[in-house]
Design a protein around this motif. Structure first.
Motif, PDB file in Angstrom:
ATOM      1  N   THR A  35      -7.869   3.097  11.875  1.00  0.00           N
ATOM      2  CA  THR A  35      -6.888   4.118  12.275  1.00  0.00           C
ATOM      3  C   THR A  35      -5.662   3.468  12.914  1.00  0.00           C
ATOM      4  OG1 THR A  35      -8.194   4.403  14.282  1.00  0.00           O
ATOM      5  CG2 THR A  35      -8.439   6.096  12.582  1.00  0.00           C
ATOM      6  N   GLY A  36      -5.322   2.237  12.489  1.00  0.00           N
ATOM      7  CA  GLY A  36      -4.096   1.596  12.966  1.00  0.00           C
ATOM      8  C   GLY A  36      -2.888   2.102  12.184  1.00  0.00           C
ATOM      9  N   GLN A  41      -6.375   6.918  18.148  1.00  0.00           N
ATOM     10  CA  GLN A  41      -5.081   6.297  18.474  1.00  0.00           C
ATOM     11  C   GLN A  41      -4.111   7.360  18.962  1.00  0.00           C
ATOM     12  OE1 GLN A  41      -3.774   3.177  17.891  1.00  0.00           O
ATOM     13  NE2 GLN A  41      -5.045   2.209  16.353  1.00  0.00           N
ATOM     14  N   ALA A  65      -3.547   2.365   8.323  1.00  0.00           N
ATOM     15  CA  ALA A  65      -4.399   3.464   7.866  1.00  0.00           C
ATOM     16  C   ALA A  65      -3.671   4.798   7.977  1.00  0.00           C
ATOM     17  CB  ALA A  65      -5.686   3.499   8.690  1.00  0.00           C
ATOM     18  N   ILE A 121     -19.813  -5.467   7.842  1.00  0.00           N
ATOM     19  CA  ILE A 121     -20.613  -4.240   7.792  1.00  0.00           C
ATOM     20  C   ILE A 121     -21.737  -4.489   6.790  1.00  0.00           C
ATOM     21  CG2 ILE A 121     -20.583  -1.766   7.238  1.00  0.00           C
ATOM     22  CD1 ILE A 121     -17.553  -1.766   7.863  1.00  0.00           C
ATOM     23  N   ARG A 153      -9.223  -1.864  23.347  1.00  0.00           N
ATOM     24  CA  ARG A 153      -9.371  -3.059  22.500  1.00  0.00           C
ATOM     25  C   ARG A 153      -8.181  -3.077  21.544  1.00  0.00           C
ATOM     26  NH1 ARG A 153     -14.649  -2.478  19.417  1.00  0.00           N
ATOM     27  NH2 ARG A 153     -13.675  -0.493  18.959  1.00  0.00           N
ATOM     28  N   LYS A 163      -3.019   0.202  22.870  1.00  0.00           N
ATOM     29  CA  LYS A 163      -3.081  -0.413  21.546  1.00  0.00           C
ATOM     30  C   LYS A 163      -1.663  -0.330  20.979  1.00  0.00           C
ATOM     31  CE  LYS A 163      -6.943   0.936  19.088  1.00  0.00           C
ATOM     32  NZ  LYS A 163      -8.029  -0.018  19.304  1.00  0.00           N
ATOM     33  N   TYR A 174       0.826  -1.212   0.000  1.00  0.00           N
ATOM     34  CA  TYR A 174       0.000   0.000   0.000  1.00  0.00           C
ATOM     35  C   TYR A 174       0.864   1.267   0.000  1.00  0.00           C
ATOM     36  CZ  TYR A 174       0.840  -0.164   5.098  1.00  0.00           C
ATOM     37  OH  TYR A 174       1.426  -0.204   6.337  1.00  0.00           O
ATOM     38  N   ALA A 197       5.852   1.502   5.234  1.00  0.00           N
ATOM     39  CA  ALA A 197       7.209   1.596   5.776  1.00  0.00           C
ATOM     40  C   ALA A 197       7.241   0.721   7.014  1.00  0.00           C
ATOM     41  CB  ALA A 197       7.548   3.045   6.138  1.00  0.00           C
ATOM     42  N   CYS A 198       8.433   0.555   7.546  1.00  0.00           N
ATOM     43  CA  CYS A 198       8.539  -0.203   8.783  1.00  0.00           C
ATOM     44  C   CYS A 198       8.873   0.782   9.885  1.00  0.00           C
ATOM     45  CB  CYS A 198       9.648  -1.244   8.665  1.00  0.00           C
ATOM     46  SG  CYS A 198       9.801  -2.251  10.152  1.00  0.00           S
TER      47      CYS A 198
HETATM   48  P1  NAP Z   1      -4.943  -2.744  13.302  1.00  0.00           P
HETATM   49  O1  NAP Z   1      -3.898  -2.109  14.111  1.00  0.00           O
HETATM   50  O2  NAP Z   1      -5.541  -4.013  13.791  1.00  0.00           O
HETATM   51  O3  NAP Z   1      -6.050  -1.661  13.035  1.00  0.00           O
HETATM   52  C1  NAP Z   1      -7.271  -1.997  12.452  1.00  0.00           C
HETATM   53  C2  NAP Z   1      -8.126  -0.757  12.424  1.00  0.00           C
HETATM   54  O4  NAP Z   1      -9.354  -1.081  11.792  1.00  0.00           O
HETATM   55  C3  NAP Z   1      -8.476  -0.243  13.821  1.00  0.00           C
HETATM   56  O5  NAP Z   1      -8.447   1.146  13.797  1.00  0.00           O
HETATM   57  C4  NAP Z   1      -9.879  -0.790  14.025  1.00  0.00           C
HETATM   58  O6  NAP Z   1     -10.637  -0.027  14.922  1.00  0.00           O
HETATM   59  C5  NAP Z   1     -10.415  -0.654  12.628  1.00  0.00           C
HETATM   60  N1  NAP Z   1     -11.574  -1.495  12.388  1.00  0.00           N
HETATM   61  C6  NAP Z   1     -11.612  -2.849  12.366  1.00  0.00           C
HETATM   62  N2  NAP Z   1     -12.857  -3.274  12.123  1.00  0.00           N
HETATM   63  C7  NAP Z   1     -13.633  -2.159  11.990  1.00  0.00           C
HETATM   64  C8  NAP Z   1     -14.986  -1.939  11.745  1.00  0.00           C
HETATM   65  N3  NAP Z   1     -15.854  -2.954  11.589  1.00  0.00           N
HETATM   66  N4  NAP Z   1     -15.427  -0.668  11.681  1.00  0.00           N
HETATM   67  C9  NAP Z   1     -14.572   0.353  11.856  1.00  0.00           C
HETATM   68  N5  NAP Z   1     -13.264   0.212  12.085  1.00  0.00           N
HETATM   69  C10 NAP Z   1     -12.805  -1.037  12.153  1.00  0.00           C
HETATM   70  O7  NAP Z   1      -4.420  -3.084  11.802  1.00  0.00           O
HETATM   71  P2  NAP Z   1      -3.221  -2.422  10.970  1.00  0.00           P
HETATM   72  O8  NAP Z   1      -3.284  -0.957  11.000  1.00  0.00           O
HETATM   73  O9  NAP Z   1      -3.220  -3.080   9.654  1.00  0.00           O
HETATM   74  O10 NAP Z   1      -1.961  -2.827  11.788  1.00  0.00           O
HETATM   75  C11 NAP Z   1      -1.781  -4.151  12.237  1.00  0.00           C
HETATM   76  C12 NAP Z   1      -0.383  -4.277  12.767  1.00  0.00           C
HETATM   77  O11 NAP Z   1       0.500  -4.407  11.660  1.00  0.00           O
HETATM   78  C13 NAP Z   1       0.136  -3.093  13.521  1.00  0.00           C
HETATM   79  O12 NAP Z   1      -0.335  -3.018  14.821  1.00  0.00           O
HETATM   80  C14 NAP Z   1       1.606  -3.351  13.432  1.00  0.00           C
HETATM   81  O13 NAP Z   1       1.999  -4.332  14.356  1.00  0.00           O
HETATM   82  C15 NAP Z   1       1.729  -3.882  12.027  1.00  0.00           C
HETATM   83  N6  NAP Z   1       2.063  -2.774  11.119  1.00  0.00           N
HETATM   84  C16 NAP Z   1       3.268  -2.240  11.275  1.00  0.00           C
HETATM   85  C17 NAP Z   1       3.633  -1.208  10.478  1.00  0.00           C
HETATM   86  C18 NAP Z   1       4.988  -0.681  10.668  1.00  0.00           C
HETATM   87  O14 NAP Z   1       5.252   0.430  10.300  1.00  0.00           O
HETATM   88  N7  NAP Z   1       5.904  -1.467  11.256  1.00  0.00           N
HETATM   89  C19 NAP Z   1       2.777  -0.687   9.536  1.00  0.00           C
HETATM   90  C20 NAP Z   1       1.529  -1.253   9.412  1.00  0.00           C
HETATM   91  C21 NAP Z   1       1.175  -2.294  10.209  1.00  0.00           C
HETATM   92  P3  NAP Z   1     -10.567  -0.273  16.520  1.00  0.00           P
HETATM   93  O15 NAP Z   1      -9.260   0.340  16.958  1.00  0.00           O
HETATM   94  O16 NAP Z   1     -11.756   0.394  17.035  1.00  0.00           O
HETATM   95  O17 NAP Z   1     -10.579  -1.764  16.723  1.00  0.00           O
END
Ligand code: NAP
Length: 502
Positions: A197-198, A223, A201, A165, A467, A306, A70, A74-75
């Motif tokens: 907003t993880g 966040q 995003a 959804i 959560r 989180k 995407y 980046a890491c």
């Molecule tokens: P995530 O941290 O699990 O975030 C998922 C997001 O989607 C959350 O904001 C969640 O909201 C939202 N969401 C899920 N279901 C939803 C729904 N039905 N309606 C509305 N919002 C919803 O996923 P991610 O951002 O892909 O990251 C996952 C992990 O990958 C990270 O924590 C990290 O460990 C890794 N990662 C690392 C990097 C890096 O730079 N190293 C970059 C990207 C990812 P809620 O918070 O309310 O649950």
């Protein structure tokens, strides 16, 4: 590039069984050709374990970095730390280098070590069955293999989680998960919606906001965002690293030390280190100029509860005239966009689900049958567990890298995998040198480890009220709840009394 011999100052390891010649030749299967699988192949060869095959379901190496493409990827672990200790490179472009550069790094290291030649690409392992003390593998193409040892290097975050959804299928435009990014879709000048907003995003938002007509970011939970600058390395700095490669190891070790501080912060909710992180996040939020927007961005939980988002520019991006933070709940998806609880239709051309992953899948859906016909599905019915995240009682000679409840998140998973693999090699020494056939964690050892882990988890920031994907079905953080120093100590030498040898 020079590869440091194990045990040399640059290798980051103590001398390992690698240098001794194994007395009994073993056949190995490595499952996955991502960061951990590439590492396994290289280290197996170095150890003289030359009889192995790497199985990879996709058509090239890279794992996470192959699957995530995407914009903004980046890491957030610095590149000089997120590198193999034996393949440090002077060439990183940034402190946190972009995803394609990381993917190129893994492809280059794999190619230099001939990992591709040992890999069966495009063939997913569907089954592993223990038969007469050896693992029988069956792949999607019907290929069979019989091995002594399986190393599951299958990654953690690789099964995209799609939300449920109403009306998702009715959307008229392109819609895809962040880890299945459709680059054929034109985003420039379009109205783009991002759900989540993880970390993902946040990176997508920063990368897209200048390109699109309008970006709607759908936030369910605010966040905390830690601002860390991402400077580019200058040509002079890179030349300096080339001229003095010993500096690379110094930088790697310094960064590792710095990250240990972070690791100490998250495992102790009362630590001064965590207080510093919280302050930095609070100060960052104060940079949001509109007080109403600032309050909508203010989380109701503690920083790092989180998985902490690290970004130097998210708040600037979300204040961009073409960006909009949507905090009303999503009611349903319609052909024209997303309808929120306030009744408003947010009209969209493209929808991106940055909704995370099924973090508890690990090697599943592969079917694994261990001793006495017991399946992994049965053992992990409630939730995945493994002694030190590496070995599962009843599943001898099957080891996991970055398995369940291990160090994840803001640690460098490369450092974690290197330490785990050196530990696994020490275990293997017992079956190559001592005339045994099988080694496996004892059930009591796993139970004790789980009790201690649950007790330690009570002090961590992850249980302070939010959560997150760190929490299992009981609300217990499925991670290593101690310091990284402790992890290093535990990995340094297996406690053999915790293992069953037969
Ligand atoms: P995530 O941290 O699990 O975030 C998922 C997001 O989607 C959350 O904001 C969640 O909201 C939202 N969401 C899920 N279901 C939803 C729904 N039905 N309606 C509305 N919002 C919803 O996923 P991610 O951002 O892909 O990251 C996952 C992990 O990958 C990270 O924590 C990290 O460990 C890794 N990662 C690392 C990097 C890096 O730079 N190293 C970059 C990207 C990812 P809620 O918070 O309310 O649950």
């Amino acid at each position: 590039m020079t590869i440091a011999a194990p045990g040399s100052p640059n290798s980051g390891e103590t001398p390992s069984p690698v240098e001794r010649s194994p007395r009994r030749a073993l056949r190995f299967a490595v499952i996955g050709a991502g960061m951990s699988g590439i590492l396994s192949a290289i280290k197996l060869s170095e150890a003289g374990h030359t009889d192995f095959t790497v199985y990879e379901k996709a058509d090239r190496v890279g794992g996470t970095w192959r699957e995530n493409t995407y914009p903004g990827l980046a890491c957030d672990v610095p590149s000089h730390l997120y590198s193999y200790s034996f393949a440090l490179t002077p060439e990183w472009s940034h402190l946190f280098s972009p995803g394609p550069e990381i993917q190129a790094y893994f492809e280059r290291v794999a190619a230099e070590h001939g990992v591709g030649d040992r890999t069966r690409f495009g063939d997913e392992v569907l089954r592993c069955d223990l038969v007469d003390g050896r693992w029988n593998l069956t792949t999607a193409s019907g290929h069979h293999d019989v091995v002594d040892v399986v190393i599951a290097a299958t990654g953690v975050l690789h099964h995209p989680r799609m939300p449920e959804i109403d009306g998702m299928d009715s959307f008229d435009g392109p819609a895809f998960h962040s880890a299945r990014f459709d680059h054929s879709v034109v985003l420039d000048g379009k109205r783009v919606g991002v759900i989540g907003t993880g970390s993902t995003a946040v990176q997508i938002t920063g990368a897209l906001v200048e390109r699109v007509a309008h970006l709607s970011l759908f936030q369910r939970t605010a966040q905390w965002v830690m601002p860390v600058a991402n400077p580019a390395y200058t040509d002079d700095e890179r030349s300096g690293f080339r001229a003095h490669p010993e500096r690379l190891a110094e930088v790697h070790d310094q960064l590792s030390q710095a990250f240990s501080v972070f690791a100490r912060a998250v495992v102790d909710a009362d630590s001064p280190e965590l207080e510093m992180i919280e302050e930095a996040c609070r100060a960052n939020l104060e940079t949001v100029r509109d007080p109403e927007l600032r309050e909508r961005l203010r989380p109701d939980h503690r920083a790092a509860c989180k998985r902490l988002v690290i970004s130097p520019d998210f708040y600037e991006a979300i204040q961009h005239p073409r960006a909009e933070l949507v905090t009303d709940g999503i009611e349903r998806i319609e052909p024209g966009g997303i309808r929120t609880a306030d009744g408003r239709l947010h009209e969209l051309d493209v929808l991106i689900y940055a909704t995370g992953f099924h973090a508890d899948a690990f090697m599943r859906p592969m079917e694994v049958t261990g001793r006495d016909g017991v399946t992994l599905a049965e053992v992990w019915r409630e939730r995945p567990s493994a002694y030190l995240s590496i070995s599962i009682p009843g599943f001898p000679n099957l080891f996991m890298l970055n398995g369940p409840n291990g160090p994840v998140g803001n640690f460098s998973l490369i450092e974690v995998a290197e330490l785990q693999l050196a530990y696994i090699f020490r275990l293997l020494d017992r079956i190559t040198a001592d005339g045994h056939r099988e080694i496996c964690a004892r059930r009591e050892a796993l139970e004790r480890f789980e009790d201690e882990r649950l007790e330690a988890a009570r002090r961590t920031v992850w249980v302070t009220g939010c959560r997150s994907w760190y929490l299992d079905d009981r609300g217990v953080p499925a991670v290593w709840p101690w310091s990284f120093e402790r992890f290093r100590e535990v990995m340094a030498e297996p406690a053999l009394s915790d293992y069953e040898l037969s």
